[in-house]
Design an enzyme around this catalytic site. Structure first.
Site, PDB file in Angstrom:
ATOM      1  N   ASP A   8       1.016  -1.120  -0.014  1.00 30.85           N
ATOM      2  CA  ASP A   8      -0.039  -0.080  -0.062  1.00 30.85           C
ATOM      3  C   ASP A   8       1.000   1.178  -0.106  1.00 30.85           C
ATOM      4  O   ASP A   8       2.022   1.132  -0.091  1.00 30.85           O
ATOM      5  CB  ASP A   8      -0.941  -0.027   1.269  1.00 30.85           C
ATOM      6  CG  ASP A   8      -0.122   0.162   2.454  1.00 30.85           C
ATOM      7  OD1 ASP A   8       0.930   0.287   2.714  1.00 30.85           O
ATOM      8  OD2 ASP A   8      -1.227   0.232   3.507  1.00 30.85           O
ATOM      9  N   CYS A  65       3.040  -3.489   3.917  1.00 30.67           N
ATOM     10  CA  CYS A  65       2.388  -1.894   4.333  1.00 30.67           C
ATOM     11  C   CYS A  65       3.220  -1.192   5.320  1.00 30.67           C
ATOM     12  O   CYS A  65       4.328  -1.132   5.566  1.00 30.67           O
ATOM     13  CB  CYS A  65       1.185  -2.241   4.755  1.00 30.67           C
ATOM     14  SG  CYS A  65       0.795  -3.417   6.184  1.00 30.67           S
ATOM     15  N   THR A  67       2.943  -1.797   8.682  1.00 35.80           N
ATOM     16  CA  THR A  67       3.333  -2.556   9.769  1.00 35.80           C
ATOM     17  C   THR A  67       3.637  -3.987   9.140  1.00 35.80           C
ATOM     18  O   THR A  67       4.212  -4.947   9.927  1.00 35.80           O
ATOM     19  CB  THR A  67       2.328  -2.579  10.931  1.00 35.80           C
ATOM     20  OG1 THR A  67       0.903  -2.953  10.286  1.00 35.80           O
ATOM     21  CG2 THR A  67       2.016  -1.410  11.547  1.00 35.80           C
ATOM     22  N   HIS A  98       8.980 -24.399   8.216  1.00 36.82           N
ATOM     23  CA  HIS A  98       8.149 -25.236   9.297  1.00 36.82           C
ATOM     24  C   HIS A  98       6.699 -24.966   8.621  1.00 36.82           C
ATOM     25  O   HIS A  98       5.774 -25.796   8.957  1.00 36.82           O
ATOM     26  CB  HIS A  98       8.288 -24.734  10.461  1.00 36.82           C
ATOM     27  CG  HIS A  98       9.444 -25.097  11.119  1.00 36.82           C
ATOM     28  ND1 HIS A  98       9.580 -25.009  12.790  1.00 36.82           N
ATOM     29  CD2 HIS A  98      10.781 -25.525  10.689  1.00 36.82           C
ATOM     30  CE1 HIS A  98      10.851 -25.572  12.995  1.00 36.82           C
ATOM     31  NE2 HIS A  98      11.465 -26.070  11.442  1.00 36.82           N
ATOM     32  N   HIS A 134       5.765 -31.231  10.407  1.00 37.72           N
ATOM     33  CA  HIS A 134       5.593 -30.130   9.596  1.00 37.72           C
ATOM     34  C   HIS A 134       4.377 -30.184   8.771  1.00 37.72           C
ATOM     35  O   HIS A 134       3.437 -29.520   8.624  1.00 37.72           O
ATOM     36  CB  HIS A 134       6.683 -29.613   8.762  1.00 37.72           C
ATOM     37  CG  HIS A 134       7.985 -29.165   9.652  1.00 37.72           C
ATOM     38  ND1 HIS A 134       7.789 -28.505  10.956  1.00 37.72           N
ATOM     39  CD2 HIS A 134       9.145 -29.830   9.661  1.00 37.72           C
ATOM     40  CE1 HIS A 134       9.209 -28.502  11.234  1.00 37.72           C
ATOM     41  NE2 HIS A 134       9.909 -29.377  10.744  1.00 37.72           N
TER      42      HIS A 134
HETATM   43  C1  RB5 Z   1      -1.689   2.883   6.623  1.00 35.84           C
HETATM   44  O1  RB5 Z   1      -1.849   3.999   7.411  1.00 35.84           O
HETATM   45  C2  RB5 Z   1      -1.500   1.579   7.580  1.00 35.84           C
HETATM   46  O2  RB5 Z   1      -2.704   1.459   8.345  1.00 35.84           O
HETATM   47  C3  RB5 Z   1      -1.018   0.449   6.895  1.00 35.84           C
HETATM   48  O3  RB5 Z   1      -0.156   0.426   5.930  1.00 35.84           O
HETATM   49  C4  RB5 Z   1      -0.983  -0.860   7.645  1.00 35.84           C
HETATM   50  O4  RB5 Z   1       0.311  -0.653   8.531  1.00 35.84           O
HETATM   51  C5  RB5 Z   1      -1.901  -1.455   8.238  1.00 35.84           C
HETATM   52  O5  RB5 Z   1      -1.827  -2.439   8.983  1.00 35.84           O
END
Ligand code: RB5
Length: 149
Positions: A8, A65, A67, A98, A134
């Site tokens: 994203d 993204c 996180t 695994h 596994h």
């Molecule tokens: C975008 O601001 C953020 O929420 C997205 O990139 C991500 O981290 C969501 O899990």
């Protein structure tokens, strides 16, 4: 091996770095976007990527993204996808060995570009240990998925 990559807006900068890195290593890369830092919705790109894997166009995927968490949640809603959100190299390797993970997720706001490339190298360089417990446990994941479909 064909790799599909997606992000994203919050993962856009590292996506470019990762894409160049794996292309230089000889992987063929399908890029499902996004194509700028303009705000967008991560589930759209997670689904586009998973469809490439489930349709047989790519073997493994990388989703980025802010996180890595939203991408992994969205990807794991797809039957047959085993996505792992990792921010250490050990987990990135072990989730292939695994869990037979087929998608690596991480966050551009969590890891820097150096660690991102190490995560990708660990993930792509590892192979599923296709034996014993596994196999039993990955089959159990599929059972859970089927029961809750
Ligand atoms: C975008 O601001 C953020 O929420 C997205 O990139 C991500 O981290 C969501 O899990």
């Amino acid at each position: 091996m064909k790799i599909v990559i997606g992000c994203d807006h919050a993962g856009y900068n590292i996506k470019g770095i990762v894409k160049k890195h794996i292309e230089e290593k000889g992987y063929e890369v399908i890029d499902v976007g996004t194509d700028s830092t303009a705000s967008c919705h991560y589930p759209v790109y997670a689904s586009a990527l998973c469809e490439k894997i489930l349709g047989g166009e790519a073997e493994l995927g990388i989703l980025i993204c802010g996180t890595g968490i939203g991408m992994s949640m969205a990807a794991n809603k797809h039957k047959g996808i085993r996505a792992a959100c990792c921010s250490d190299v050990f987990s990135a390797r072990l989730t292939r060995e695994h869990n037979d993970a087929n998608v690596l997720c991480f966050g551009e706001r969590v890891v820097g570009p150096g660690l991102a490339l190490d995560l990708v190298d660990a993930f792509l360089g590892a192979e599923y240990l296709n034996n014993g417990n596994h196999v039993t446990r990955v089959a159990m994941l599929a059972d859970i998925e089927n029961k809750n479909a």
